[in-house]
Every structure is written in C-alpha cells, then in structure tokens.
Design a protein around this motif. Sequence first.
Motif, short mmCIF file in Angstrom:
data_model
loop_
_atom_site.label_atom_id
_atom_site.label_comp_id
_atom_site.label_asym_id
_atom_site.label_seq_id
_atom_site.Cartn_x
_atom_site.Cartn_y
_atom_site.Cartn_z
N ALA A 1 0.83 -1.21 0.00
CA ALA A 1 0.00 0.00 0.00
C ALA A 1 0.86 1.26 0.00
O ALA A 1 0.57 2.23 -0.71
N ASP A 2 1.93 1.26 0.79
CA ASP A 2 2.82 2.41 0.83
C ASP A 2 3.51 2.64 -0.50
O ASP A 2 3.76 3.79 -0.89
N SER A 3 3.82 1.57 -1.23
CA SER A 3 4.47 1.74 -2.53
C SER A 3 3.56 2.45 -3.52
O SER A 3 4.01 3.30 -4.30
N TYR A 4 2.26 2.16 -3.46
CA TYR A 4 1.31 2.85 -4.34
C TYR A 4 1.06 4.29 -3.87
O TYR A 4 0.84 5.18 -4.69
N THR A 5 1.12 4.50 -2.57
CA THR A 5 0.98 5.86 -2.06
C THR A 5 2.16 6.73 -2.52
O THR A 5 1.98 7.88 -2.95
N ILE A 6 3.36 6.18 -2.47
CA ILE A 6 4.55 6.91 -2.94
C ILE A 6 4.47 7.17 -4.44
O ILE A 6 4.81 8.26 -4.91
N LEU A 7 4.00 6.18 -5.19
CA LEU A 7 3.86 6.35 -6.64
C LEU A 7 2.89 7.49 -6.95
O LEU A 7 3.17 8.35 -7.81
N LYS A 8 1.76 7.51 -6.26
CA LYS A 8 0.77 8.58 -6.49
C LYS A 8 1.34 9.95 -6.12
O LYS A 8 1.12 10.95 -6.83
N ALA A 9 2.09 9.99 -5.01
CA ALA A 9 2.67 11.26 -4.59
C ALA A 9 3.68 11.77 -5.62
O ALA A 9 3.73 12.97 -5.92
N ASN A 10 4.47 10.87 -6.20
CA ASN A 10 5.43 11.26 -7.24
C ASN A 10 4.74 11.75 -8.50
O ASN A 10 5.18 12.71 -9.14
N ILE A 11 3.63 11.09 -8.84
CA ILE A 11 2.87 11.53 -10.02
C ILE A 11 2.25 12.90 -9.78
O ILE A 11 2.34 13.80 -10.63
N ASP A 12 1.64 13.09 -8.60
CA ASP A 12 1.02 14.38 -8.29
C ASP A 12 2.03 15.51 -8.23
O ASP A 12 1.73 16.65 -8.58
N ALA A 13 3.26 15.19 -7.79
CA ALA A 13 4.30 16.22 -7.69
C ALA A 13 4.99 16.48 -9.03
O ALA A 13 5.82 17.38 -9.13
N GLY A 14 4.66 15.69 -10.04
CA GLY A 14 5.27 15.88 -11.35
C GLY A 14 6.65 15.28 -11.49
O GLY A 14 7.37 15.58 -12.45
N ASN A 15 7.04 14.42 -10.54
CA ASN A 15 8.38 13.83 -10.59
C ASN A 15 8.55 12.83 -11.73
O ASN A 15 9.69 12.52 -12.11
N LEU A 16 7.45 12.32 -12.27
CA LEU A 16 7.52 11.37 -13.36
C LEU A 16 7.11 11.99 -14.69
O LEU A 16 6.84 11.29 -15.67
N GLY A 17 7.05 13.30 -14.73
CA GLY A 17 6.69 14.00 -15.96
C GLY A 17 5.21 14.30 -16.05
O GLY A 17 4.40 13.91 -15.20
N ARG A 18 4.86 14.98 -17.12
CA ARG A 18 3.45 15.32 -17.34
C ARG A 18 2.67 14.12 -17.83
O ARG A 18 3.24 13.08 -18.18
N LYS A 19 1.35 14.27 -17.89
CA LYS A 19 0.49 13.19 -18.36
C LYS A 19 0.86 12.84 -19.80
O LYS A 19 0.96 13.72 -20.66
N GLY A 20 1.09 11.57 -20.05
CA GLY A 20 1.50 11.13 -21.37
C GLY A 20 2.99 10.96 -21.54
O GLY A 20 3.44 10.39 -22.55
#
Length: 383
Positions: free
Chosen positions: A74-93
């Motif tokens: 569960a924590d791994s998915y929480t961290i993934l979501k936080a990185n996506i929301d913060a833009g650490n993995l780039g923009r959508k697409g």
Amino acid sequence: MKIVVQVKLQPTPEQESALDATLRAANQAANEVSQRAFKTGKRNRKALQGLAYGWLKSEGFSAQPALHIIRKVADSYTILKANIDAGNLGRKGAKRRVRAESKPTAFRAVSAQPFDDRCLSWNYNARTVSIWTTAGRMKNVRFGCASNDLKTLMQHRKGESDLMFRDGKWFLIATCEVPEEPQFEPVDWIGVDRGINNLATTSDSVNYSGRRLGRYRRWQARKRAEIQAKRTRSAARLLKKRAKREARHAGHMNHTIAKDVVAVAQRTERGIALEELGGIRERVTVRRDQRATQSSWPFHQLGSFIAYKAQRAGVPVIEVDAAYTSQHCPLCGHTERANRPTRDDFRCRRCGLAGPADVVAGINVRDRARSAWVFVNMPQPTS
C-alpha cells in the motif's frame, strides 16, 4: 525526532539461510499482492487487507508479517501517487509516467522487510536478536554496532526495524525516537554558503575546502574509466563497490562539516542560515567539462545533515533566497556581475569593498536571514 541506527547482523550459515528464505518469500508475496492491487484498483491498506490477508495466512505467514507485507505494498502505491502528483515522473503522457502507471509496483527479491516488536525482540546485553522467519522463530542472532549506537538503541529505540541484505551482508535498520532540545531564540545568525571548490564557507570566515574531496573524486573518476574499459562482470561489480565507497567518503566529510557548524551555532546561541538551492541543477548552466562535478556535488546532503543535527540540538535553521549572494555588496547594496571578477574574489564596483567571494556570500546569507526572521516573527495584524 526520528533517526535510524544501523546494526550489522552476524548470523550463522543456518540462520543466514533462514533470513534469506524469509526475505525472498516476503517479497515474492508482496509482488503477488501488488499485482492483485493493480488489477482490482484496491490500493489502500484497508482494502488490501480484505483482499490479501486471508491468502497470505494460507501461504504460511503469521498475522504481523502478513500485515507488514500489505502495508508495504500500500505504501508503494501511495509513494507512486505522490510522485505523479508532484510531477516527478513527468506530465500526463510522458513515457516515464506511462511506464510507471501501466504496471504494478514491483519489489526486488531481497528488498527490505519491516518487523515490529511482535516479530523482533532485542537482547542488548548479549547483543543478539530474536526474529520471526518462515522456518519459525529464530533466536540468538548476533549483531554488532558502535557503542554510541548501542546506547541510542537501548534508550530510544521505538517502532519498526527493517531487515536488509546489502553487498552480501545482513543489517537491521532500527527506528529511534530521540528527544529534541527546545529551540532557542537566536541572538544572530551564521550564514553558510555551499559550493564546489569550497564545500562550505561561513559568515565567520571559516572555510571548509573541497580540494581534498575534488582530488579524491578525480582519482576515482580515472580509476572508473580504467575499470569500465575492461567491460567484464567483475569490472561492473568493482565499479558498484567503488561508487559506494566514494559516497561514504563524501558523507563522512559532510557529517564532519555539519557537526562543526552546528556546534559553533549552539555554543554562540546563533541560528544557521542556508541558501535555498532546490532545483539548482535545472537553473544553472555549466560548461561541459564541469557537468559531472556539479551533478555529483553533495550540497543537498550537507544541508540535510546540518538541518537534522541542528534540530536535535535546538538550533534554529532558516533557508533564504540564493539569488545574487555572491554578486551583492553587503556594505552598500550594489549588485553587479562585475563585482565578482574571479571565482575566488569579490570587489564592489561602487564602494570598493573587497574580500573572498564565498565569505561575502555567507555574509549576505546571514543578512537575509536576519531580515527573514524579523518578518517571520512579526506580529500579524488582527482584523
């Protein structure tokens, strides 16, 4: 405040086999739970517990280890979501973001596994631990650590400990709740300018040169080039080993600098002012031959070491704007690029103030901290 203490386990061959089997089984189960979470969309702890707890129990995991596996996923998915929301993995697409979102989170076969006090108990006098494994409770696993770390464990250990296998060795990373000193009201500030040639320079004209670290890193770079040219498996292993050795060397130097700066601030009842350097690698352009030096510059680590040591000692820390600190004259306020004719020298074109550029930058950081602290502590008007 929370800190971690690392202890090295010294298991017998039989104990090591049990630890290895436990770690691999836990991570294999975590990968299965992660796949189920990805397929069903149930990714928070409560939903995952209902989805996977019964299956984990049927696989032979006790109650607490099963819950830890669920929380880990569960924590791994929480961290993934936080990185996506913060833009650490780039923009959508973006390719990196699409790749991360298109598959379940995965765990290495020997990823760290948390244990709580129901699964792990400590005998500090004998320097042994008793730990749950898939083969049953395993007692009298010896561990070693420094005397100061043992004292911290005995007085402040609280919460979970992570079992970790790294470079052929077993470790426990224990969480400790260490009391903080009450933060005092600073009588003044010590400005700290961080750099590459000089790792840190304070407004008191104390300089921590980076020449020794620079020489060491250049020597390591030459050795890396020689080893990389061989292009063998043993060369790859040796490169990994050297990289960790270099990181430990830089960390040791940063710990030493941070300890000195915090000790002076505590003794003189002053706060510590740092430049806010977030995103500096994206903002600053350097020559091609300096890119490797800048990208490996451990300025963030030094700042984090100063911050946590200061927090533990009750020393206030503030970050200020880093813009033009090496070009601004602290005497007359004139700011011009020509005020810094060379990397090491500062000479104001208006009033003639001259001195080492890094010391002037440290003084500017100190002066900005004075203004910022007054503003922060200014009474807010009531409506």
